[in-house]
Design a protein around this motif. Structure first.
Motif, PDB file in Angstrom:
ATOM      1  N   MET A  26       0.841  -1.188   0.000  1.00 44.17           N
ATOM      2  CA  MET A  26       0.000   0.000   0.000  1.00 44.17           C
ATOM      3  C   MET A  26       0.881   1.245   0.000  1.00 44.17           C
ATOM      4  N   ARG A  27       0.278   2.389  -0.215  1.00 44.96           N
ATOM      5  CA  ARG A  27       1.005   3.653  -0.179  1.00 44.96           C
ATOM      6  C   ARG A  27       1.698   3.857   1.170  1.00 44.96           C
ATOM      7  N   ASP A  28       1.041   3.450   2.261  1.00 41.29           N
ATOM      8  CA  ASP A  28       1.603   3.626   3.594  1.00 41.29           C
ATOM      9  C   ASP A  28       2.688   2.617   3.931  1.00 41.29           C
ATOM     10  N   GLY A  29       2.841   1.557   3.142  1.00 44.62           N
ATOM     11  CA  GLY A  29       3.860   0.546   3.396  1.00 44.62           C
ATOM     12  C   GLY A  29       3.344  -0.859   3.177  1.00 44.62           C
ATOM     13  N   ILE A  30       4.071  -1.827   3.730  1.00 44.44           N
ATOM     14  CA  ILE A  30       3.682  -3.227   3.661  1.00 44.44           C
ATOM     15  C   ILE A  30       2.986  -3.584   4.967  1.00 44.44           C
ATOM     16  N   PHE A  31       1.786  -4.127   4.848  1.00 43.07           N
ATOM     17  CA  PHE A  31       1.047  -4.589   6.008  1.00 43.07           C
ATOM     18  C   PHE A  31       1.008  -6.110   5.979  1.00 43.07           C
ATOM     19  N   THR A  34      -1.213 -12.407  10.158  1.00 44.46           N
ATOM     20  CA  THR A  34      -0.915 -13.808  10.443  1.00 44.46           C
ATOM     21  C   THR A  34      -2.172 -14.566  10.868  1.00 44.46           C
ATOM     22  N   ASP A  35      -3.325 -13.901  10.780  1.00 44.36           N
ATOM     23  CA  ASP A  35      -4.586 -14.517  11.203  1.00 44.36           C
ATOM     24  C   ASP A  35      -5.664 -14.417  10.119  1.00 44.36           C
ATOM     25  N   ALA A  36      -5.235 -14.630   8.886  1.00 45.11           N
ATOM     26  CA  ALA A  36      -6.144 -14.652   7.728  1.00 45.11           C
ATOM     27  C   ALA A  36      -6.862 -13.323   7.505  1.00 45.11           C
ATOM     28  N   GLY A  37      -6.218 -12.225   7.863  1.00 45.76           N
ATOM     29  CA  GLY A  37      -6.772 -10.910   7.577  1.00 45.76           C
ATOM     30  C   GLY A  37      -7.634 -10.300   8.663  1.00 45.76           C
ATOM     31  N   LEU A  38      -7.766 -10.962   9.805  1.00 50.40           N
ATOM     32  CA  LEU A  38      -8.550 -10.369  10.895  1.00 50.40           C
ATOM     33  C   LEU A  38      -7.863  -9.131  11.458  1.00 50.40           C
ATOM     34  N   THR A  39      -6.536  -9.207  11.600  1.00 47.72           N
ATOM     35  CA  THR A  39      -5.759  -8.052  12.061  1.00 47.72           C
ATOM     36  C   THR A  39      -4.558  -7.869  11.139  1.00 47.72           C
ATOM     37  N   TRP A  40      -4.103  -6.629  11.042  1.00 46.16           N
ATOM     38  CA  TRP A  40      -2.974  -6.272  10.181  1.00 46.16           C
ATOM     39  C   TRP A  40      -2.023  -5.386  10.964  1.00 46.16           C
ATOM     40  N   ALA A  41      -0.725  -5.514  10.665  1.00 44.75           N
ATOM     41  CA  ALA A  41       0.286  -4.671  11.289  1.00 44.75           C
ATOM     42  C   ALA A  41       1.223  -4.146  10.208  1.00 44.75           C
ATOM     43  N   LEU A  42       1.626  -2.894  10.359  1.00 46.09           N
ATOM     44  CA  LEU A  42       2.591  -2.294   9.448  1.00 46.09           C
ATOM     45  C   LEU A  42       3.954  -2.931   9.708  1.00 46.09           C
ATOM     46  N   ALA A  43       4.603  -3.418   8.659  1.00 43.92           N
ATOM     47  CA  ALA A  43       5.895  -4.098   8.794  1.00 43.92           C
ATOM     48  C   ALA A  43       7.001  -3.114   9.159  1.00 43.92           C
ATOM     49  N   THR A  44       7.948  -3.585   9.943  1.00 44.23           N
ATOM     50  CA  THR A  44       9.100  -2.791  10.358  1.00 44.23           C
ATOM     51  C   THR A  44      10.021  -2.536   9.169  1.00 44.23           C
ATOM     52  N   SER A  75      12.473  -9.137   2.510  1.00 46.53           N
ATOM     53  CA  SER A  75      12.243  -9.599   3.874  1.00 46.53           C
ATOM     54  C   SER A  75      12.658 -11.059   3.934  1.00 46.53           C
ATOM     55  N   ARG A  76      13.440 -11.419   4.922  1.00 46.85           N
ATOM     56  CA  ARG A  76      13.865 -12.811   5.093  1.00 46.85           C
ATOM     57  C   ARG A  76      13.112 -13.494   6.237  1.00 46.85           C
ATOM     58  N   ASP A  77      12.134 -12.771   6.808  1.00 48.57           N
ATOM     59  CA  ASP A  77      11.363 -13.346   7.914  1.00 48.57           C
ATOM     60  C   ASP A  77       9.862 -13.314   7.629  1.00 48.57           C
ATOM     61  N   GLY A  78       9.507 -13.565   6.386  1.00 43.20           N
ATOM     62  CA  GLY A  78       8.103 -13.683   6.018  1.00 43.20           C
ATOM     63  C   GLY A  78       7.339 -12.379   5.945  1.00 43.20           C
ATOM     64  N   GLY A  79       8.049 -11.264   5.834  1.00 48.78           N
ATOM     65  CA  GLY A  79       7.390  -9.971   5.687  1.00 48.78           C
ATOM     66  C   GLY A  79       7.298  -9.161   6.963  1.00 48.78           C
ATOM     67  N   ALA A  80       7.900  -9.625   8.053  1.00 52.24           N
ATOM     68  CA  ALA A  80       7.840  -8.886   9.314  1.00 52.24           C
ATOM     69  C   ALA A  80       8.775  -7.668   9.308  1.00 52.24           C
TER      70      ALA A  80
END
Length: 86
Positions: A26-31, A34-44, A75-80
Motif C-alpha cells: 500500500m502507499r503507507d507501506g507493507i502490512f 498472520t490470522d487470515a486478515g482479521l488483524t494487520w500490522a505495518l511491517a518494520t 524480507s527474510r522473515d516472512g514480511g515482518a
C-alpha cells in the motif's frame, strides 16, 4: 479488518503453505496479517509507496516488494521486517 488503512491495495501476496499469512502493498507501506486478515500490522522498515509484493514459493520466508519509484526490498522473515536491496 483491524489495522489495515482504507486506501487502495496495490499488491497482495499469500504464503504458499499457510494461507493465514498475507502481505499487502500500500502507499503507507507493507502490512502483514498472520490470522487470515482479521488483524494487520505495518511491517518494520517496510517500503513506503509499495507497488507490489511477492512471496518466493520455494522459500516462503523470503518476501519481495517494489516501490512506485523502482526500489526493491527484501524480507527474510516472512514480511515482518525489511531491508532495501538497491
Amino acid at each position: 479488518m483491524g489495522g489495515l488503512p482504507t486506501i487502495t491495495v496495490n499488491g497482495f501476496a499469500v504464503h504458499p503453505s499457510n494461507p493465514s499469512v498475507m502481505c499487502v502493498a500500500m502507499r503507507d507501506g507493507i502490512f502483514r496479517s498472520t490470522d487470515a486478515g482479521l488483524t494487520w500490522a505495518l511491517a518494520t522498515n517496510g517500503p513506503k509507496n509499495a507497488a507490489a509484493v511477492a512471496v518466493n514459493p520455494r522459500q516462503p520466508s523470503e518476501v519481495y516488494a517494489v516501490t512506485m519509484d523502482g526500489r526493491v526490498f527484501l524480507s527474510r522473515d516472512g514480511g515482518a521486517t525489511w531491508d532495501a536491496r538497491r
